[in-house]
Write a protein that holds these residues in place. Structure first.
Motif, PDB file in Angstrom:
ATOM      1  N   THR A  11     -14.420  -6.883  -5.822  1.00  0.00           N
ATOM      2  CA  THR A  11     -13.903  -5.522  -5.990  1.00  0.00           C
ATOM      3  C   THR A  11     -13.100  -5.029  -4.776  1.00  0.00           C
ATOM      4  O   THR A  11     -12.064  -4.378  -4.944  1.00  0.00           O
ATOM      5  N   THR A  12     -13.539  -5.358  -3.569  1.00  0.00           N
ATOM      6  CA  THR A  12     -12.825  -4.860  -2.384  1.00  0.00           C
ATOM      7  C   THR A  12     -11.686  -5.785  -1.945  1.00  0.00           C
ATOM      8  O   THR A  12     -10.632  -5.297  -1.524  1.00  0.00           O
ATOM      9  N   TYR A  13     -11.858  -7.096  -2.030  1.00  0.00           N
ATOM     10  CA  TYR A  13     -10.801  -8.007  -1.590  1.00  0.00           C
ATOM     11  C   TYR A  13      -9.518  -7.830  -2.405  1.00  0.00           C
ATOM     12  O   TYR A  13      -8.420  -7.728  -1.836  1.00  0.00           O
ATOM     13  N   PRO A  14      -9.594  -7.775  -3.743  1.00  0.00           N
ATOM     14  CA  PRO A  14      -8.360  -7.506  -4.502  1.00  0.00           C
ATOM     15  C   PRO A  14      -7.773  -6.134  -4.190  1.00  0.00           C
ATOM     16  O   PRO A  14      -6.545  -5.963  -4.212  1.00  0.00           O
ATOM     17  N   ALA A  15      -8.623  -5.137  -3.912  1.00  0.00           N
ATOM     18  CA  ALA A  15      -8.117  -3.799  -3.595  1.00  0.00           C
ATOM     19  C   ALA A  15      -7.282  -3.811  -2.320  1.00  0.00           C
ATOM     20  O   ALA A  15      -6.263  -3.103  -2.225  1.00  0.00           O
ATOM     21  N   ILE A  16      -7.691  -4.614  -1.336  1.00  0.00           N
ATOM     22  CA  ILE A  16      -6.886  -4.737  -0.115  1.00  0.00           C
ATOM     23  C   ILE A  16      -5.501  -5.268  -0.445  1.00  0.00           C
ATOM     24  O   ILE A  16      -4.482  -4.736   0.012  1.00  0.00           O
ATOM     25  N   GLN A  17      -5.424  -6.323  -1.263  1.00  0.00           N
ATOM     26  CA  GLN A  17      -4.129  -6.917  -1.609  1.00  0.00           C
ATOM     27  C   GLN A  17      -3.269  -5.943  -2.406  1.00  0.00           C
ATOM     28  O   GLN A  17      -2.037  -6.009  -2.366  1.00  0.00           O
ATOM     29  N   ASP A  18      -3.894  -5.018  -3.130  1.00  0.00           N
ATOM     30  CA  ASP A  18      -3.154  -4.038  -3.931  1.00  0.00           C
ATOM     31  C   ASP A  18      -2.518  -2.944  -3.088  1.00  0.00           C
ATOM     32  O   ASP A  18      -1.515  -2.356  -3.499  1.00  0.00           O
ATOM     33  N   VAL A  19      -3.100  -2.613  -1.929  1.00  0.00           N
ATOM     34  CA  VAL A  19      -2.599  -1.462  -1.172  1.00  0.00           C
ATOM     35  C   VAL A  19      -1.786  -1.844   0.064  1.00  0.00           C
ATOM     36  O   VAL A  19      -1.225  -0.960   0.710  1.00  0.00           O
ATOM     37  N   VAL A  20      -1.709  -3.126   0.414  1.00  0.00           N
ATOM     38  CA  VAL A  20      -0.923  -3.522   1.591  1.00  0.00           C
ATOM     39  C   VAL A  20       0.368  -4.206   1.145  1.00  0.00           C
ATOM     40  O   VAL A  20       0.438  -4.761   0.042  1.00  0.00           O
ATOM     41  N   PRO A  21       1.414  -4.200   1.982  1.00  0.00           N
ATOM     42  CA  PRO A  21       2.672  -4.871   1.640  1.00  0.00           C
ATOM     43  C   PRO A  21       2.470  -6.378   1.502  1.00  0.00           C
ATOM     44  O   PRO A  21       1.650  -6.967   2.221  1.00  0.00           O
ATOM     45  N   PRO A  22       3.209  -7.037   0.580  1.00  0.00           N
ATOM     46  CA  PRO A  22       3.059  -8.481   0.415  1.00  0.00           C
ATOM     47  C   PRO A  22       3.284  -9.264   1.704  1.00  0.00           C
ATOM     48  O   PRO A  22       2.657 -10.294   1.926  1.00  0.00           O
ATOM     49  N   GLN A  23       4.193  -8.756   2.578  1.00  0.00           N
ATOM     50  CA  GLN A  23       4.497  -9.465   3.818  1.00  0.00           C
ATOM     51  C   GLN A  23       3.360  -9.422   4.827  1.00  0.00           C
ATOM     52  O   GLN A  23       3.382 -10.135   5.832  1.00  0.00           O
ATOM     53  N   LEU A  24       2.349  -8.577   4.568  1.00  0.00           N
ATOM     54  CA  LEU A  24       1.273  -8.392   5.555  1.00  0.00           C
ATOM     55  C   LEU A  24      -0.106  -8.751   4.997  1.00  0.00           C
ATOM     56  O   LEU A  24      -1.125  -8.372   5.568  1.00  0.00           O
ATOM     57  N   ARG A  25      -0.147  -9.491   3.903  1.00  0.00           N
ATOM     58  CA  ARG A  25      -1.437  -9.748   3.273  1.00  0.00           C
ATOM     59  C   ARG A  25      -2.362 -10.596   4.132  1.00  0.00           C
ATOM     60  O   ARG A  25      -3.556 -10.330   4.225  1.00  0.00           O
ATOM     61  N   ALA A  26      -1.843 -11.642   4.745  1.00  0.00           N
ATOM     62  CA  ALA A  26      -2.688 -12.462   5.611  1.00  0.00           C
ATOM     63  C   ALA A  26      -3.111 -11.683   6.853  1.00  0.00           C
ATOM     64  O   ALA A  26      -4.261 -11.766   7.298  1.00  0.00           O
ATOM     65  N   THR A  27      -2.175 -10.891   7.399  1.00  0.00           N
ATOM     66  CA  THR A  27      -2.506 -10.067   8.560  1.00  0.00           C
ATOM     67  C   THR A  27      -3.576  -9.041   8.207  1.00  0.00           C
ATOM     68  O   THR A  27      -4.496  -8.788   8.994  1.00  0.00           O
ATOM     69  N   ALA A  28      -3.469  -8.444   7.020  1.00  0.00           N
ATOM     70  CA  ALA A  28      -4.457  -7.453   6.587  1.00  0.00           C
ATOM     71  C   ALA A  28      -5.849  -8.063   6.506  1.00  0.00           C
ATOM     72  O   ALA A  28      -6.834  -7.472   6.973  1.00  0.00           O
ATOM     73  N   ILE A  29      -5.959  -9.261   5.931  1.00  0.00           N
ATOM     74  CA  ILE A  29      -7.257  -9.921   5.841  1.00  0.00           C
ATOM     75  C   ILE A  29      -7.775 -10.254   7.237  1.00  0.00           C
ATOM     76  O   ILE A  29      -8.974 -10.130   7.518  1.00  0.00           O
ATOM     77  N   ALA A  30      -6.870 -10.665   8.134  1.00  0.00           N
ATOM     78  CA  ALA A  30      -7.286 -10.979   9.499  1.00  0.00           C
ATOM     79  C   ALA A  30      -7.821  -9.740  10.217  1.00  0.00           C
ATOM     80  O   ALA A  30      -8.849  -9.803  10.907  1.00  0.00           O
ATOM     81  N   VAL A  31      -7.128  -8.605  10.072  1.00  0.00           N
ATOM     82  CA  VAL A  31      -7.596  -7.358  10.683  1.00  0.00           C
ATOM     83  C   VAL A  31      -8.934  -6.945  10.068  1.00  0.00           C
ATOM     84  O   VAL A  31      -9.876  -6.563  10.772  1.00  0.00           O
ATOM     85  N   PHE A  32      -9.018  -7.027   8.755  1.00  0.00           N
ATOM     86  CA  PHE A  32     -10.248  -6.712   8.027  1.00  0.00           C
ATOM     87  C   PHE A  32     -11.406  -7.557   8.546  1.00  0.00           C
ATOM     88  O   PHE A  32     -12.469  -7.047   8.907  1.00  0.00           O
TER      89      PHE A  32
END
Length: 434
Positions: free
Chosen positions: A334-355
């Motif tokens: 529920t939360t991992y897909p939500a992260i991918q939905d709200v961040v820019p595609p160019q920053l998805r790996a960075t978002a997971i790393a920050v998370f």
């Protein structure tokens, strides 16, 4: 999917990511299974055991930030393959360590290697599957978590007892990772943003971290991740010792029981919850996150009831705790897909790393350490109350079991934070990233 003919079939890549994730969690779980023989062999305390987990998670979290940025600009398959080689080789070396300090150093190295996987893997999943299928795809990827831990808990005790040493499982665990690393070198990746309805803007985002930190939903999910991983890592670090000390099980019995609690439950919870979460998400924007919050609240209640059982009710304890852990697995789908939905595609790996950096540093690292401190403190109080002058395993059992009541408290806080993220989600999902 754009460019589909030029990439490896999504199902094949997802299957390989699942296997790598399984090895990731298998290797990191070994010290938790072998905590008691290592502690006794070297005369360690529960704080020492907590420090081993903290050293791994801090290295994992800090290394994830640069590796996440690298995964947004470089080949993700090569980043994963190199990480596999590093953590697999060091897992083998873990079997050679001669003391507490050398164990800490090797676990730090394994954390650095494993940090390469999650940001690149989650970014690949987002580029292989559209938003309305990411919950299910994430469920398949994250099946590696319970299956890896289940295999570790089911096999490690038996391997150690068969060879007569706790070192043997580390040597055996080294080999599969090297083989899977070679397979990753053969896949062809999708382009970034390939499954999104609009083509990702060609220009790079100038301030990636600042951009991510401007998304309230992202921050709230990070906060939920801190409390969630605090509970999860405290449980996986100390549940085998708890079953041995408080309930009187052998190493093999305790490891098998924890394999059921954290492993078997996830095999059913992850695919089922991913399917349900995607269906709810298709009908109601906030529904996926609210579904996750409800399941975490149920998990908190069940784990509290489990810990309230007396020592002679070990089967009831295992059943209740396993039921609670079934519901906590919904967090991932529920939360991992939500992260991918709200961040820019160019920053998805960075978002997971920050998370991951935030919740590992503040949650996973401190969960085992704080529970270890509480365990030693309560054990000391029990010793003084009994008028004893020497610490015994009985007092250690009392201290550890009592300290684990922190787990349901953290799960309840997690549920509340997910509710807050659900309230903000529609607004952040609708942002235009220009």
């Amino acid at each position: 999917m754009s460019g589909k003919s030029n990439v490896t079939a999504p199902g094949r890549v997802l299957a390989l990511l699942f296997v790598a994730n399984l090895l990731n969690f298998y290797d990191r779980t070994l010290p938790a299974v072998l905590a008691e023989p290592i502690r006794i062999a070297w005369g360690l305390s529960d704080v020492h055991i907590g420090l081993v987990g903290a050293a791994f998670t801090l290295a994992y979290a800090l290394a994830g930030l640069p590796l996440g940025r690298l995964a947004d600009t470089r080949s993700r398959k090569w980043i994963i393959a190199i990480g596999l080689v590093v953590w697999s080789l060091l897992t083998g070396i873990n079997g050679l360590v001669g003391g507490f300090v050398s164990l800490l150093i090797v676990r730090i190295g394994i954390g650095l290697g494993e940090a390469a996987f999650a940001p690149a893997a989650n970014a690949l999943v987002a580029d292989l599957y559209p938003s309305n299928r990411r919950g299910r795809a994430t469920g398949v990827l994250m099946l590696g978590l319970p299956l890896g831990m289940m295999l570790a808990f089911f096999t490690t005790g038996a391997i150690a007892e068969y060879f007569g040493t706790w070192r043997a499982p580390f040597f055996i665990a080294m080999v599969p990772g090297l083989l899977v690393a070679a397979l990753f070198m053969l896949i062809r990746e999708p382009k970034r943003g390939a499954t999104d309805p609009n083509t990702a803007p060609p220009a790079r985002i100038a301030h990636p971290i600042r951009t991510l930190l401007s998304i309230p939903t992202f921050w709230l999910i990070i906060a939920s991740g801190v409390t969630f991983t605090f509970a999860g890592y405290a449980t996986t670090t100390f549940m085998v010792p708890n079953l041995q000390r408080y309930f009187g099980l052998s190493l093999t019995e305790a490891a098998l029981s924890v394999g059921v609690i954290v492993g078997v439950t996830g095999l059913f919870a992850l695919p089922l919850s991913g399917l349900v979460a995607d269906k709810i998400h298709g009908r109601f924007g906030r529904g996926r996150l609210l579904f996750g919050a409800g399941c975490l609240a149920i998990s908190a209640l069940l784990t509290w009831f489990a810990l309230s059982q007396p020592a002679e009710q070990v089967n009831l304890f295992i059943g209740l705790f396993a039921a609670g852990w079934f519901f906590q697995y919904v967090y991932f789908t529920t939360t991992y897909p939500a992260i991918q939905d709200v961040v820019p595609p160019q920053l998805r790996a960075t978002a997971i790393a920050v998370f991951f950096a935030m919740f590992y540093i503040l949650g996973a690292a401190f969960g085992p350490l704080i529970v270890g401190l509480l365990s030693d403190h309560v054990a000391g109080a029990a010793m003084r109350e009994a008028g004893a002058t020497e610490m015994s395993e009985t007092f250690r059992a009392i201290g550890l079991h009592a300290s684990l009541f922190v787990v349901p408290a953290m799960l309840l806080v997690t549920a509340l934070l997910i509710v807050l993220s659900a309230l903000r989600f529609p607004e952040d999902r609708g942002r235009e990233w220009l």
